[in-house]
Write a protein that holds these residues in place. Structure first.
Motif, PDB file in Angstrom:
ATOM      1  N   LYS A 181      28.255  78.852  33.228  1.00  0.00           N
ATOM      2  CA  LYS A 181      27.002  78.171  33.040  1.00  0.00           C
ATOM      3  C   LYS A 181      25.700  78.623  33.381  1.00  0.00           C
ATOM      4  O   LYS A 181      24.866  77.848  33.658  1.00  0.00           O
ATOM      5  N   ILE A 182      25.955  80.120  33.660  1.00  0.00           N
ATOM      6  CA  ILE A 182      24.503  80.589  33.969  1.00  0.00           C
ATOM      7  C   ILE A 182      24.329  81.636  32.898  1.00  0.00           C
ATOM      8  O   ILE A 182      24.995  82.736  32.480  1.00  0.00           O
ATOM      9  N   PRO A 183      23.413  81.188  31.914  1.00  0.00           N
ATOM     10  CA  PRO A 183      23.148  81.940  30.703  1.00  0.00           C
ATOM     11  C   PRO A 183      22.431  83.282  30.806  1.00  0.00           C
ATOM     12  O   PRO A 183      21.709  83.566  31.787  1.00  0.00           O
ATOM     13  N   PHE A 184      22.893  84.216  29.839  1.00  0.00           N
ATOM     14  CA  PHE A 184      22.097  85.453  30.182  1.00  0.00           C
ATOM     15  C   PHE A 184      21.925  85.948  28.592  1.00  0.00           C
ATOM     16  O   PHE A 184      22.579  85.811  27.533  1.00  0.00           O
ATOM     17  N   GLY A 185      20.621  86.669  28.191  1.00  0.00           N
ATOM     18  CA  GLY A 185      20.487  87.115  27.053  1.00  0.00           C
ATOM     19  C   GLY A 185      19.643  88.623  26.944  1.00  0.00           C
ATOM     20  O   GLY A 185      19.314  89.129  28.063  1.00  0.00           O
ATOM     21  N   ILE A 186      19.673  88.974  25.957  1.00  0.00           N
ATOM     22  CA  ILE A 186      18.920  90.550  25.630  1.00  0.00           C
ATOM     23  C   ILE A 186      17.917  90.269  24.893  1.00  0.00           C
ATOM     24  O   ILE A 186      18.101  89.529  23.804  1.00  0.00           O
ATOM     25  N   THR A 187      16.931  91.337  24.747  1.00  0.00           N
ATOM     26  CA  THR A 187      15.935  91.043  23.490  1.00  0.00           C
ATOM     27  C   THR A 187      15.953  92.500  23.104  1.00  0.00           C
ATOM     28  O   THR A 187      15.925  93.563  23.650  1.00  0.00           O
ATOM     29  N   LEU A 188      15.652  92.608  21.632  1.00  0.00           N
ATOM     30  CA  LEU A 188      15.510  93.676  20.750  1.00  0.00           C
ATOM     31  C   LEU A 188      14.116  93.852  20.301  1.00  0.00           C
ATOM     32  O   LEU A 188      13.630  92.905  19.898  1.00  0.00           O
ATOM     33  N   PHE A 189      13.247  95.039  20.702  1.00  0.00           N
ATOM     34  CA  PHE A 189      12.128  95.237  20.427  1.00  0.00           C
ATOM     35  C   PHE A 189      12.062  96.234  19.190  1.00  0.00           C
ATOM     36  O   PHE A 189      12.748  97.369  19.184  1.00  0.00           O
ATOM     37  N   SER A 190      10.978  96.099  18.462  1.00  0.00           N
ATOM     38  CA  SER A 190      10.770  97.193  17.367  1.00  0.00           C
ATOM     39  C   SER A 190       9.045  97.401  17.117  1.00  0.00           C
ATOM     40  O   SER A 190       8.198  96.468  17.372  1.00  0.00           O
ATOM     41  N   LEU A 191       8.717  98.216  16.456  1.00  0.00           N
ATOM     42  CA  LEU A 191       7.200  98.511  16.250  1.00  0.00           C
ATOM     43  C   LEU A 191       7.069  97.367  15.028  1.00  0.00           C
ATOM     44  O   LEU A 191       7.904  96.982  14.304  1.00  0.00           O
ATOM     45  N   SER A 192       5.949  97.040  14.828  1.00  0.00           N
ATOM     46  CA  SER A 192       5.328  95.898  14.085  1.00  0.00           C
ATOM     47  C   SER A 192       5.845  96.327  12.720  1.00  0.00           C
ATOM     48  O   SER A 192       5.917  94.930  12.015  1.00  0.00           O
ATOM     49  N   ASP A 193       5.823  97.274  12.340  1.00  0.00           N
ATOM     50  CA  ASP A 193       6.209  97.805  10.847  1.00  0.00           C
ATOM     51  C   ASP A 193       7.653  97.978  10.536  1.00  0.00           C
ATOM     52  O   ASP A 193       7.983  98.515   9.591  1.00  0.00           O
ATOM     53  N   GLN A 194       8.509  97.866  11.685  1.00  0.00           N
ATOM     54  CA  GLN A 194       9.728  98.245  11.318  1.00  0.00           C
ATOM     55  C   GLN A 194      10.719  97.007  12.054  1.00  0.00           C
ATOM     56  O   GLN A 194      11.666  97.218  12.542  1.00  0.00           O
ATOM     57  N   GLU A 195      10.446  95.839  11.636  1.00  0.00           N
ATOM     58  CA  GLU A 195      11.261  94.597  12.159  1.00  0.00           C
ATOM     59  C   GLU A 195      12.695  94.892  11.597  1.00  0.00           C
ATOM     60  O   GLU A 195      13.612  94.119  12.197  1.00  0.00           O
ATOM     61  N   GLY A 196      12.885  95.395  10.494  1.00  0.00           N
ATOM     62  CA  GLY A 196      14.336  95.456  10.053  1.00  0.00           C
ATOM     63  C   GLY A 196      15.235  96.017  10.770  1.00  0.00           C
ATOM     64  O   GLY A 196      16.437  95.836  10.713  1.00  0.00           O
ATOM     65  N   LEU A 197      14.731  97.135  11.360  1.00  0.00           N
ATOM     66  CA  LEU A 197      15.871  97.710  12.310  1.00  0.00           C
ATOM     67  C   LEU A 197      16.119  97.040  13.603  1.00  0.00           C
ATOM     68  O   LEU A 197      17.429  97.219  13.757  1.00  0.00           O
ATOM     69  N   MET A 198      15.439  96.218  14.146  1.00  0.00           N
ATOM     70  CA  MET A 198      16.112  95.198  15.130  1.00  0.00           C
ATOM     71  C   MET A 198      16.760  94.175  14.657  1.00  0.00           C
ATOM     72  O   MET A 198      17.941  93.564  15.119  1.00  0.00           O
TER      73      MET A 198
END
Length: 589
Positions: free
Chosen positions: A420-437
């Motif tokens: 019951k201790i949640p964990f998550g990750i974040t994916l980042f991309s450049l502003s014009d390459q959102e499809g990659l993330m």
């Protein structure tokens, strides 16, 4: 009436509406019952109320579900985003005003058939990442009530996590659309700055504010994105951003620096990150370990530089003229922006420093995706009360850089750090390459046992395909109507790899042919559209020889279905490759 699941999703609601297993009014009544049951969790500032919701329910009778992608879908709104005729408080009662019109994002969602159900609690004036800085009460975590919910979009995240909305709007300046997602096992999608309008949103740090969305599945978040992505002429920050399409990045970038974690669950978070990295390595995408100090330097600028003065510029007059109206911790943060040390020269120094960091980020992340933990730790609400500033700072360790560096981000739930201790990750991309993330997020969700919306992007892609056009089917040309009649939608302009010949075929009207060469060629301007798979077969039968359908290689190496031309046509047509595209030879009049 169908029994309602714990988590409401767009997919489940659409299916049950279509089969006649439930109705919007039944859904709303269930949501109202749930909000009353969970009243002590401090999720809402203006809770779901049938009198307020009824006009939106009645309006559904005049809408065709096949023409309104979000028909009957209930959504929550962070209380710094305007809902017509409903108070906007930004988490401060004395700040309250009654908007006469919807915020642009709300207007678009209502137009798509969605039902706004209420205004959610938040860290006052969107200043905080913990969810405890509200005079309307501390929002409880959806998984374990003594933990923080994350903020500042606290109520929006918990409303979705507790099944009181199918999705919710938040805002994100320093991580407020991602931290609550991680702490409540949700998707948190923050598009590129300007992709969604900010008209009708109370500013926090206006130059880098962004509206965001919380949902249980990536497919649900992307469906919301499809409704909201447009250039709003009434918003000076709005930009033209074509809808993203999932595509494989060249590399995934992971931190090579030892990462810091904080709080009582520090060791659990370290182990959860290690396991997340192991799963990332299974994605069959090359990994590069990178120095993340540039992101740390950018994050330091946000609260230790003149951008804090932008918050004071937006709210300082109100704070000064309304003594004791502001939450004490919030006021302390805001007043730090009133300091004499942030003069014009310090602002320009910071802007120049940031521009250098932006260029470094562009060089590092071009065609790549960066992955980091979403949060630096988590705490109980009591622990945050005892140390409100340091805990909030540690919470944003891996989020604060994002908007300053003009990046897009998706927060994805990971496996629990411990029970019951949640964990998550974040994916980042450049502003014009959102499809990659988006592509990487989809792969991770398919892999994860925590996935709650079965193969979300795959579900979309089973019904749609990307399609490359290079001539009369482009926007503004005579055969564009065939694309529209086939249910296709324009995505973006692109360029092929430098291995093509463009020829002008004989006949009337004049049309081009795209021929791939083995020795030399040119890059040709094309358009990417998205077409329903069920339409592709019929569409193919209408294409005359020597044209056909095959794979077109783009500048970045991806191959997508599209128009090609048989090689023999080269000897019967005029070579027009030197123009670089049909639009350059046959411009619209």
């Amino acid at each position: 009436m169908s029994e309602f699941p714990l988590h409401l999703t767009i997919e489940w609601l659409k299916e049950h509406y279509q089969k006649g297993l439930t109705t919007p009014i039944e859904v709303i009544n269930e949501i109202i019952a749930r909000s009353n049951r969970d009243k002590a969790m401090n999720i809402w500032i203006t809770p779901p109320n049938l009198d307020v919701i009824k006009p939106y329910l009645d309006r559904l009778e005049s809408l065709d579900p096949s023409d309104t992608p979000l028909w009957g879908i209930p959504f929550a709104i962070k209380d710094n985003i305007d809902l017509k005729d409903v108070p906007t408080t930004a988490g401060c009662e004395e700040f309250t005003y009654i908007p006469k019109v919807h915020a642009s994002v709300v207007e678009l969602l209502v137009h798509a058939g969605a039902i706004p159900i209420g205004k959610t609690n938040m860290d006052q004036f969107a200043t905080g990442l913990v969810g405890t800085r509200s005079p309307y009460g501390e929002t409880h975590n959806a998984i374990r009530g003594d933990l923080i919910s994350g903020g500042s979009s606290s109520g929006s995240a918990v409303a979705v996590a507790k099944g009181q909305a199918a999705f919710a709007l938040g805002t994100d300046t320093a991580g407020s659309g991602r931290v609550p997602a991680a702490l409540n096992n949700l998707i948190g999608f923050k598009p590129s700055l300007g992709a969604w309008s900010k008209k009708g949103v109370v500013p926090a740090c206006e130059s880098i504010d962004s509206v965001s969305v919380f949902a249980h599945g990536l497919g649900d978040a992307l469906l919301v994105d499809q409704q909201l992505r447009f250039k709003d002429p009434t918003d000076p920050w709005s930009k033209e951003f074509p809808g993203p399409y999932a595509s494989r990045p060249k590399k995934i970038c992971l931190p090579k620096n030892p990462l810091k974690f904080y709080g009582s669950y520090e060791e659990d978070y370290k182990e959860a990150w290690r396991k997340a990295v192991d799963r990332i390595k299974e994605l069959d995408i090359p990994i590069e370990y990178v120095d993340i100090h540039l992101f740390t330097k950018a994050a330091e600028i946000l609260y230790s530089g003149p951008w804090i003065a932008e918050r004071w510029a937006a709210l300082g007059e109100f704070v000064d003229s309304h003594p004791h109206a502001t939450h004490p911790v919030t006021e302390k943060v805001l007043r730090s922006g009133a300091s004499d040390r942030y003069d014009a020269a310090s602002l320009f120094h910071a802007m120049h420093k940031l521009q250098v960091l932006k260029r470094e980020a562009e060089d590092l992340l071009s065609n790549n995706v960066l992955i980091m933990p979403t949060c630096g730790g988590t705490w109980t609400r009591e622990q945050v009360r005892r140390d409100p500033v340091a805990t909030n700072s540690h919470m944003g360790e891996y989020t604060n850089h994002c908007n300053l560096l003009d990046m897009a981000a998706i927060a994805v739930p990971g496996r629990e750090a411990t029970q019951k201790i949640p964990f998550g990750i974040t994916l980042f991309s450049l502003s014009d390459q959102e499809g990659l993330m988006i592509e990487v997020a989809d792969r991770l969700l398919k892999q994860s046992k925590n996935e709650t919306n079965r193969n979300p992007v795959a579900r979309l892609e089973e019904e749609m395909t990307y399609f490359v056009v290079c001539g009369l089917h482009m926007r503004g040309y005579p055969l564009e109507k065939q694309m529209i009649e086939s249910g296709a939608t324009f995505i973006k302009e692109e360029t092929t790899s430098p291995s093509y010949q463009l020829v002008k075929l004989s006949g009337y009207p004049s049309k081009p042919g795209l021929i791939k060469k083995t020795d030399s060629g040119a890059s040709i301007e094309v358009e990417i559209w998205k077409m329903p798979l069920k339409s592709l077969g019929k569409f193919t039968t209408s294409i005359p020889a020597p044209l056909g359908i095959g794979k077109v290689e783009l500048q970045d190496g991806r191959e997508l279905p599209g128009f090609i031309c048989e090689g023999y046509a080269e000897h019967l047509a005029e070579d027009i490759s030197q123009f670089g595209g049909w639009k350059n030879l046959q411009p619209l009049i």
